[in-house]
Design a protein around this motif. Structure first.
Motif, PDB file in Angstrom:
ATOM      1  N   GLY A   1       0.809  -1.218   0.000  1.00  0.00           N
ATOM      2  CA  GLY A   1       0.000   0.000   0.000  1.00  0.00           C
ATOM      3  C   GLY A   1       0.839   1.264   0.000  1.00  0.00           C
ATOM      4  O   GLY A   1       1.692   1.444   0.871  1.00  0.00           O
ATOM      5  N   GLU A   2       0.587   2.135  -0.970  1.00  0.00           N
ATOM      6  CA  GLU A   2       1.220   3.464  -0.988  1.00  0.00           C
ATOM      7  C   GLU A   2       0.700   4.245   0.216  1.00  0.00           C
ATOM      8  O   GLU A   2      -0.500   4.391   0.412  1.00  0.00           O
ATOM      9  N   GLY A   3       1.604   4.746   1.027  1.00  0.00           N
ATOM     10  CA  GLY A   3       1.185   5.530   2.175  1.00  0.00           C
ATOM     11  C   GLY A   3       0.926   4.712   3.431  1.00  0.00           C
ATOM     12  O   GLY A   3       0.591   5.282   4.471  1.00  0.00           O
ATOM     13  N   VAL A   4       1.042   3.399   3.361  1.00  0.00           N
ATOM     14  CA  VAL A   4       0.871   2.563   4.556  1.00  0.00           C
ATOM     15  C   VAL A   4       2.252   2.323   5.159  1.00  0.00           C
ATOM     16  O   VAL A   4       3.060   1.578   4.607  1.00  0.00           O
ATOM     17  N   TYR A   5       2.516   2.966   6.289  1.00  0.00           N
ATOM     18  CA  TYR A   5       3.810   2.830   6.944  1.00  0.00           C
ATOM     19  C   TYR A   5       3.665   2.452   8.419  1.00  0.00           C
ATOM     20  O   TYR A   5       4.652   2.387   9.134  1.00  0.00           O
ATOM     21  N   ASN A   6       2.427   2.232   8.845  1.00  0.00           N
ATOM     22  CA  ASN A   6       2.173   1.863  10.234  1.00  0.00           C
ATOM     23  C   ASN A   6       1.699   0.414  10.276  1.00  0.00           C
ATOM     24  O   ASN A   6       0.569   0.109   9.889  1.00  0.00           O
ATOM     25  N   PHE A   7       2.548  -0.478  10.736  1.00  0.00           N
ATOM     26  CA  PHE A   7       2.253  -1.909  10.714  1.00  0.00           C
ATOM     27  C   PHE A   7       1.944  -2.464  12.100  1.00  0.00           C
ATOM     28  O   PHE A   7       1.613  -3.635  12.245  1.00  0.00           O
ATOM     29  N   GLY A   8       2.059  -1.610  13.113  1.00  0.00           N
ATOM     30  CA  GLY A   8       1.925  -2.076  14.489  1.00  0.00           C
ATOM     31  C   GLY A   8       0.584  -2.671  14.822  1.00  0.00           C
ATOM     32  O   GLY A   8       0.495  -3.711  15.490  1.00  0.00           O
ATOM     33  N   GLU A   9      -0.503  -2.029  14.364  1.00  0.00           N
ATOM     34  CA  GLU A   9      -1.842  -2.529  14.696  1.00  0.00           C
ATOM     35  C   GLU A   9      -2.064  -3.933  14.154  1.00  0.00           C
ATOM     36  O   GLU A   9      -2.602  -4.803  14.835  1.00  0.00           O
ATOM     37  N   LEU A  10      -1.638  -4.169  12.924  1.00  0.00           N
ATOM     38  CA  LEU A  10      -1.800  -5.496  12.333  1.00  0.00           C
ATOM     39  C   LEU A  10      -0.890  -6.510  13.012  1.00  0.00           C
ATOM     40  O   LEU A  10      -1.307  -7.644  13.280  1.00  0.00           O
ATOM     41  N   LEU A  11       0.347  -6.127  13.303  1.00  0.00           N
ATOM     42  CA  LEU A  11       1.276  -7.048  13.947  1.00  0.00           C
ATOM     43  C   LEU A  11       0.778  -7.495  15.317  1.00  0.00           C
ATOM     44  O   LEU A  11       1.061  -8.609  15.755  1.00  0.00           O
ATOM     45  N   GLN A  12       0.019  -6.641  15.994  1.00  0.00           N
ATOM     46  CA  GLN A  12      -0.494  -6.977  17.312  1.00  0.00           C
ATOM     47  C   GLN A  12      -1.826  -7.725  17.261  1.00  0.00           C
ATOM     48  O   GLN A  12      -2.325  -8.176  18.289  1.00  0.00           O
ATOM     49  N   HIS A  13      -2.389  -7.866  16.055  1.00  0.00           N
ATOM     50  CA  HIS A  13      -3.710  -8.505  15.955  1.00  0.00           C
ATOM     51  C   HIS A  13      -3.561 -10.028  15.892  1.00  0.00           C
ATOM     52  O   HIS A  13      -2.739 -10.555  15.135  1.00  0.00           O
ATOM     53  N   PRO A  14      -4.359 -10.743  16.669  1.00  0.00           N
ATOM     54  CA  PRO A  14      -4.259 -12.214  16.703  1.00  0.00           C
ATOM     55  C   PRO A  14      -4.607 -12.907  15.394  1.00  0.00           C
ATOM     56  O   PRO A  14      -4.330 -14.090  15.238  1.00  0.00           O
ATOM     57  N   ILE A  15      -5.199 -12.185  14.432  1.00  0.00           N
ATOM     58  CA  ILE A  15      -5.569 -12.833  13.173  1.00  0.00           C
ATOM     59  C   ILE A  15      -4.347 -13.360  12.442  1.00  0.00           C
ATOM     60  O   ILE A  15      -4.445 -14.323  11.674  1.00  0.00           O
ATOM     61  N   LEU A  16      -3.187 -12.759  12.665  1.00  0.00           N
ATOM     62  CA  LEU A  16      -1.981 -13.214  11.964  1.00  0.00           C
ATOM     63  C   LEU A  16      -1.595 -14.641  12.349  1.00  0.00           C
ATOM     64  O   LEU A  16      -0.947 -15.336  11.569  1.00  0.00           O
ATOM     65  N   SER A  17      -2.004 -15.079  13.529  1.00  0.00           N
ATOM     66  CA  SER A  17      -1.667 -16.440  13.949  1.00  0.00           C
ATOM     67  C   SER A  17      -2.357 -17.485  13.084  1.00  0.00           C
ATOM     68  O   SER A  17      -1.938 -18.646  13.047  1.00  0.00           O
ATOM     69  N   SER A  18      -3.404 -17.075  12.365  1.00  0.00           N
ATOM     70  CA  SER A  18      -4.113 -18.021  11.483  1.00  0.00           C
ATOM     71  C   SER A  18      -3.253 -18.436  10.295  1.00  0.00           C
ATOM     72  O   SER A  18      -3.563 -19.414   9.607  1.00  0.00           O
ATOM     73  N   LEU A  19      -2.164 -17.690  10.033  1.00  0.00           N
ATOM     74  CA  LEU A  19      -1.292 -18.014   8.903  1.00  0.00           C
ATOM     75  C   LEU A  19      -0.273 -19.107   9.232  1.00  0.00           C
ATOM     76  O   LEU A  19       0.427 -19.585   8.339  1.00  0.00           O
ATOM     77  N   GLU A  20      -0.203 -19.492  10.501  1.00  0.00           N
ATOM     78  CA  GLU A  20       0.701 -20.579  10.871  1.00  0.00           C
ATOM     79  C   GLU A  20       0.291 -21.852  10.132  1.00  0.00           C
ATOM     80  O   GLU A  20      -0.893 -22.117   9.955  1.00  0.00           O
ATOM     81  N   SER A  21       1.263 -22.624   9.721  1.00  0.00           N
ATOM     82  CA  SER A  21       1.033 -23.888   9.001  1.00  0.00           C
ATOM     83  C   SER A  21       0.368 -23.660   7.642  1.00  0.00           C
ATOM     84  O   SER A  21      -0.334 -24.539   7.129  1.00  0.00           O
ATOM     85  N   THR A  22       0.534 -22.449   7.074  1.00  0.00           N
ATOM     86  CA  THR A  22       0.063 -22.180   5.714  1.00  0.00           C
ATOM     87  C   THR A  22       1.271 -21.771   4.873  1.00  0.00           C
ATOM     88  O   THR A  22       2.332 -21.447   5.417  1.00  0.00           O
ATOM     89  N   PRO A  23       1.131 -21.751   3.547  1.00  0.00           N
ATOM     90  CA  PRO A  23       2.259 -21.305   2.696  1.00  0.00           C
ATOM     91  C   PRO A  23       2.670 -19.856   2.948  1.00  0.00           C
ATOM     92  O   PRO A  23       3.728 -19.422   2.484  1.00  0.00           O
ATOM     93  N   TYR A  24       1.828 -19.106   3.686  1.00  0.00           N
ATOM     94  CA  TYR A  24       2.107 -17.689   3.911  1.00  0.00           C
ATOM     95  C   TYR A  24       2.517 -17.408   5.358  1.00  0.00           C
ATOM     96  O   TYR A  24       2.376 -16.277   5.844  1.00  0.00           O
ATOM     97  N   SER A  25       3.066 -18.408   6.012  1.00  0.00           N
ATOM     98  CA  SER A  25       3.481 -18.236   7.411  1.00  0.00           C
ATOM     99  C   SER A  25       4.634 -17.236   7.553  1.00  0.00           C
ATOM    100  O   SER A  25       4.924 -16.772   8.655  1.00  0.00           O
ATOM    101  N   PHE A  26       5.294 -16.898   6.430  1.00  0.00           N
ATOM    102  CA  PHE A  26       6.405 -15.937   6.479  1.00  0.00           C
ATOM    103  C   PHE A  26       5.926 -14.491   6.541  1.00  0.00           C
ATOM    104  O   PHE A  26       6.730 -13.581   6.834  1.00  0.00           O
ATOM    105  N   LEU A  27       4.648 -14.239   6.284  1.00  0.00           N
ATOM    106  CA  LEU A  27       4.164 -12.862   6.183  1.00  0.00           C
ATOM    107  C   LEU A  27       4.291 -12.069   7.490  1.00  0.00           C
ATOM    108  O   LEU A  27       4.656 -10.879   7.448  1.00  0.00           O
TER     109      LEU A  27
END
Length: 406
Positions: free
Chosen positions: A232-258
């Motif tokens: 995203g152009e202009g998206v430079y704040n990643f903290g809110e997403l990094l703190q969100h538990p939804i990212l744990s759903s990517l474990e054991s998927t091809p996108y676990s590196f995200l």
């Protein structure tokens, strides 16, 4: 009660009894309760019972949604909480399995909610918070179906919903805001508008509990949010997403590196990004591979921000081109362009002395910090506190010394 109304009541009762005979054993009790509450005109309790029925974890429930509306709910829908009514008909519309048929099914109620009875005093529409909320919820459902055939018509509906939410509703209930932000994010996803998707998708997540989402949807949202964040152009704040538990759903998927990729951008860790960008998982993600040049520019900007963040106020006043070149891994000749880009996108403010080859940074864009970044601030405050205490002690020592002078 007129003869016509008695006939309608009798028809409803007959249908409920016939349906009870056809229903599975687990559902028979509900049709008995429907009939009893309907006969006693206990419409609130009837609404609650209907909601219980709709939320049953029973594979046979959905086949009753449309018949229930046609033969039962439509008879007393005017006495029902309108938000509850819309929730039910939206669930029923999904059974049709065809966006065009679903829109056709929902349109009559949408027309009625758009044109409520007029006031006897001034002939103006008698909108209430309940009917306005119901109207927005139903409009978002129609917009969702419309996205399949006419994306701009869907946007028009969403714009009208946003106007009502902003100007006419003093409070937007979570179910309405969640529905709006879900469909709005779907629109921006279809248009590949990453910053807008990132904003509305996060607002959607703030309006729902993760327990309400299927695991597949969690994974899809997490993937899409991560992609939107880095692209995203202009998206430079990643903290809110990094703190969100939804990212744990990517474990054991091809996108676990995200999550690690997001973390590298959040801290401006160029070496971590470089390692990830050559990993097999990254190289199997076409959207990232095709935008590698943009990603490199963005990580360099984040490295600049992180470098400035770790400096004291005095140190920020004179950052050399050589230091920026080393930390951000750009050529010395590219330093000025990098800093100017950072200023242009609103990440930093300051000025550049080309003759001296130094940069003075006076402001850095606020952002949500990681625990490590918070620790940096804590350590800096502790150092400042110690310096102040030392200075106070020095002053007290001087005063005491002067007190003994004749």
């Amino acid at each position: 009660m007129g003869v016509e109304q008695m006939d309608v009541d009798r028809d409803v009762t007959v249908w409920l009894r016939e349906s009870r005979d056809k229903a599975s054993p687990a559902l028979k009790e509900f049709f008995t309760r429907f009939e009893d509450l309907y006969d006693r005109k206990l419409y609130h309790q009837l609404t609650v019972t209907l909601e219980e029925f709709v939320n049953l974890k029973n594979e046979n429930v959905e086949q009753w949604f449309l018949p229930l509306y046609e033969h039962f709910v439509s008879d007393w829908e005017g006495k029902m909480n309108q938000l509850s009514l819309v929730q039910f008909v939206v669930r029923a519309s999904k059974v049709l399995g065809d966006p065009a048929k679903s829109i056709e099914f929902l349109t009559p109620l949408h027309t009625r909610l758009s044109n409520p009875p007029k006031s006897k005093k001034d002939d103006s529409p008698t909108h209430t918070t309940e009917t306005l909320s119901a109207h927005v919820l139903l409009s978002t459902a129609i917009a969702s179906y419309t996205l399949h055939s006419n994306i701009e018509a869907a946007k028009d509906l969403l714009d009208k919903c946003e106007s009502i939410m902003d100007k006419e509703l003093t409070y937007v209930v979570p179910i309405v805001s969640a529905a709006y932000y879900r469909v709005a994010s779907d629109y921006y996803k279809a248009k590949l508008m990453y910053p807008e998707y990132y904003r509305t998708a996060l607002l959607f997540l703030s309006s729902v509990s993760l327990d309400e989402l299927r695991e597949v949807e969690k994974q899809e949202r997490a993937y899409e949010l991560a992609i939107a964040a880095v692209l995203g152009e202009g998206v430079y704040n990643f903290g809110e997403l990094l703190q969100h538990p939804i990212l744990s759903s990517l474990e054991s998927t091809p996108y676990s590196f995200l999550p690690s990729l997001l973390s590298s951008f959040n801290t401006g860790a160029i070496s971590q990004f470089s390692a990830l960008s050559t990993s097999p998982a990254f190289l199997k993600t076409p959207l990232l591979v095709s935008n590698i040049s943009f990603l490199h520019q963005k990580i360099c900007l984040m490295a600049l921000v992180e470098m400035v963040f770790h400096k004291t106020k005095d140190e920020r006043g004179r950052i050399t081109f050589e230091e920026i070149s080393e930390k951000c891994q750009v050529g010395r000749d590219d330093v000025e362009h990098l800093v100017m880009r950072g200023m242009r996108v609103g990440l930093v403010k300051g000025n550049i002395d080309e003759v001296e080859g130094v940069v003075n940074i006076t402001w850095v864009q606020p952002r949500i910090l990681s625990s490590e970044q918070i620790k940096t601030i804590r350590d800096r405050l502790a150092g400042w506190s110690d310096a102040v205490k030392s200075r106070v002690l020095d002053l007290e020592t001087v005063e005491i010394g002067e007190g003994f002078n004749p």
